[in-house]
Motif scaffolding. Sequence first.
Motif, mmCIF file in Angstrom:
data_model
loop_
_atom_site.group_PDB
_atom_site.id
_atom_site.type_symbol
_atom_site.label_atom_id
_atom_site.label_comp_id
_atom_site.label_asym_id
_atom_site.label_seq_id
_atom_site.Cartn_x
_atom_site.Cartn_y
_atom_site.Cartn_z
ATOM 1 N N LYS A 48 -14.088 -10.339 -5.716
ATOM 2 C CA LYS A 48 -13.483 -9.440 -5.566
ATOM 3 C C LYS A 48 -11.935 -9.192 -3.855
ATOM 4 C CE LYS A 48 -16.974 -6.393 -6.326
ATOM 5 N NZ LYS A 48 -18.185 -5.775 -6.084
ATOM 6 N N THR A 49 -12.669 -10.223 -3.202
ATOM 7 C CA THR A 49 -11.746 -10.397 -1.715
ATOM 8 C C THR A 49 -10.459 -10.802 -2.543
ATOM 9 O OG1 THR A 49 -12.972 -10.423 -0.455
ATOM 10 C CG2 THR A 49 -10.811 -10.279 0.430
ATOM 11 N N LEU A 50 -9.983 -11.585 -2.986
ATOM 12 C CA LEU A 50 -8.822 -12.106 -3.681
ATOM 13 C C LEU A 50 -7.925 -11.761 -4.723
ATOM 14 C CD1 LEU A 50 -7.375 -14.957 -4.313
ATOM 15 C CD2 LEU A 50 -8.645 -15.233 -5.792
ATOM 16 N N PHE A 51 -8.927 -10.584 -5.709
ATOM 17 C CA PHE A 51 -8.440 -9.318 -6.134
ATOM 18 C C PHE A 51 -7.940 -8.755 -5.683
ATOM 19 C CE2 PHE A 51 -8.385 -6.464 -9.247
ATOM 20 C CZ PHE A 51 -7.827 -5.601 -9.895
ATOM 21 N N ILE A 52 -8.453 -8.377 -4.496
ATOM 22 C CA ILE A 52 -7.768 -7.126 -3.406
ATOM 23 C C ILE A 52 -5.987 -7.318 -2.884
ATOM 24 C CG2 ILE A 52 -8.142 -5.322 -1.541
ATOM 25 C CD1 ILE A 52 -9.835 -4.473 -3.525
ATOM 26 N N CYS A 53 -6.882 -8.191 -2.688
ATOM 27 C CA CYS A 53 -4.960 -9.308 -1.492
ATOM 28 C C CYS A 53 -3.914 -9.521 -2.876
ATOM 29 C CB CYS A 53 -5.443 -10.436 -1.484
ATOM 30 S SG CYS A 53 -6.667 -9.914 0.671
ATOM 31 N N THR A 54 -4.428 -9.875 -3.916
ATOM 32 C CA THR A 54 -3.393 -9.961 -5.013
ATOM 33 C C THR A 54 -2.286 -8.443 -5.017
ATOM 34 O OG1 THR A 54 -4.747 -12.153 -5.631
ATOM 35 C CG2 THR A 54 -2.749 -11.018 -7.355
ATOM 36 N N ALA A 55 -3.851 -7.464 -5.680
ATOM 37 C CA ALA A 55 -3.364 -6.617 -6.217
ATOM 38 C C ALA A 55 -2.248 -5.959 -4.851
ATOM 39 C CB ALA A 55 -3.946 -5.408 -5.751
ATOM 40 N N VAL A 56 -2.027 -5.473 -3.319
ATOM 41 C CA VAL A 56 -1.533 -5.476 -2.649
ATOM 42 C C VAL A 56 -0.301 -6.204 -2.047
ATOM 43 C CG1 VAL A 56 -2.048 -5.642 0.042
ATOM 44 C CG2 VAL A 56 -3.596 -4.439 -1.293
ATOM 45 N N LEU A 57 -0.628 -7.607 -2.622
ATOM 46 C CA LEU A 57 0.767 -8.723 -1.843
ATOM 47 C C LEU A 57 1.412 -7.875 -3.422
ATOM 48 C CD1 LEU A 57 -0.146 -11.808 -0.736
ATOM 49 C CD2 LEU A 57 0.934 -10.552 0.029
ATOM 50 N N GLY A 58 0.754 -8.201 -4.518
ATOM 51 C CA GLY A 58 2.401 -7.578 -5.736
ATOM 52 C C GLY A 58 2.596 -5.985 -5.731
ATOM 53 N N LEU A 59 2.219 -5.077 -5.366
ATOM 54 C CA LEU A 59 2.398 -4.129 -4.736
ATOM 55 C C LEU A 59 3.214 -3.769 -3.448
ATOM 56 C CD1 LEU A 59 -0.593 -1.550 -5.204
ATOM 57 C CD2 LEU A 59 1.104 -1.892 -6.368
ATOM 58 N N ALA A 60 3.116 -4.568 -2.784
ATOM 59 C CA ALA A 60 4.149 -4.908 -1.383
ATOM 60 C C ALA A 60 5.739 -5.624 -1.604
ATOM 61 C CB ALA A 60 3.563 -5.837 -0.481
ATOM 62 N N GLY A 95 6.023 -4.476 6.570
ATOM 63 C CA GLY A 95 4.708 -3.794 7.804
ATOM 64 C C GLY A 95 3.442 -3.910 7.094
ATOM 65 N N CYS A 96 3.148 -3.574 5.879
ATOM 66 C CA CYS A 96 1.547 -3.571 4.950
ATOM 67 C C CYS A 96 1.388 -4.250 4.741
ATOM 68 C CB CYS A 96 2.337 -2.906 3.677
ATOM 69 S SG CYS A 96 0.907 -2.477 3.007
ATOM 70 N N ILE A 97 2.438 -5.836 4.667
ATOM 71 C CA ILE A 97 1.626 -6.874 4.090
ATOM 72 C C ILE A 97 0.688 -7.618 4.908
ATOM 73 C CG2 ILE A 97 1.833 -9.228 3.269
ATOM 74 C CD1 ILE A 97 3.994 -7.924 1.774
ATOM 75 N N LYS A 98 1.820 -7.730 6.735
ATOM 76 C CA LYS A 98 0.428 -8.238 7.700
ATOM 77 C C LYS A 98 -0.722 -7.998 7.989
ATOM 78 C CE LYS A 98 1.314 -9.285 12.341
ATOM 79 N NZ LYS A 98 2.449 -8.977 13.599
ATOM 80 N N VAL A 102 -11.850 -1.468 2.470
ATOM 81 C CA VAL A 102 -10.866 0.354 3.158
ATOM 82 C C VAL A 102 -9.997 -0.698 4.214
ATOM 83 C CG1 VAL A 102 -12.067 2.019 4.334
ATOM 84 C CG2 VAL A 102 -13.049 1.692 2.036
ATOM 85 N N GLY A 103 -10.613 -1.989 4.405
ATOM 86 C CA GLY A 103 -10.052 -2.525 5.874
ATOM 87 C C GLY A 103 -8.824 -2.919 5.453
ATOM 88 N N THR A 104 -8.555 -3.225 4.496
ATOM 89 C CA THR A 104 -7.244 -3.706 3.331
ATOM 90 C C THR A 104 -6.433 -2.445 3.434
ATOM 91 O OG1 THR A 104 -8.184 -5.666 2.151
ATOM 92 C CG2 THR A 104 -6.323 -4.583 1.447
#
Length: 79
Positions: free
Chosen positions: A2-14, A23-26, A43-45
């Motif tokens: 799940k964490t990998l999926f969340i990180c990938t989604a956040v990076l894609g949006l970023a 500043g969002c990625i860091k 929530v932390g992400t």
Amino acid sequence: MKTLFICTAVLGLAFSSTAQAKGCIKGAIVGGVAGSVAGHGKVGTAAGCVIGHHEASKADAEKAKAQAPTSPSRGDGKI
């Protein structure tokens, strides 16, 4: 997983809107790690992204304010 999926989604949006992602990625990485330790990775992400973007915008505003040109003096010695 799940964490990998969340990180990938956040990076894609970023990377999709670079101007707003500053500043969002860091922040998302730091928030995701801290949230994962506390048991709230998602929530932390999300919170890390928001806070990271806010801090980057604040730093840019301070930098622009420091570089703003001052009004030139008259140079004739009069007040």
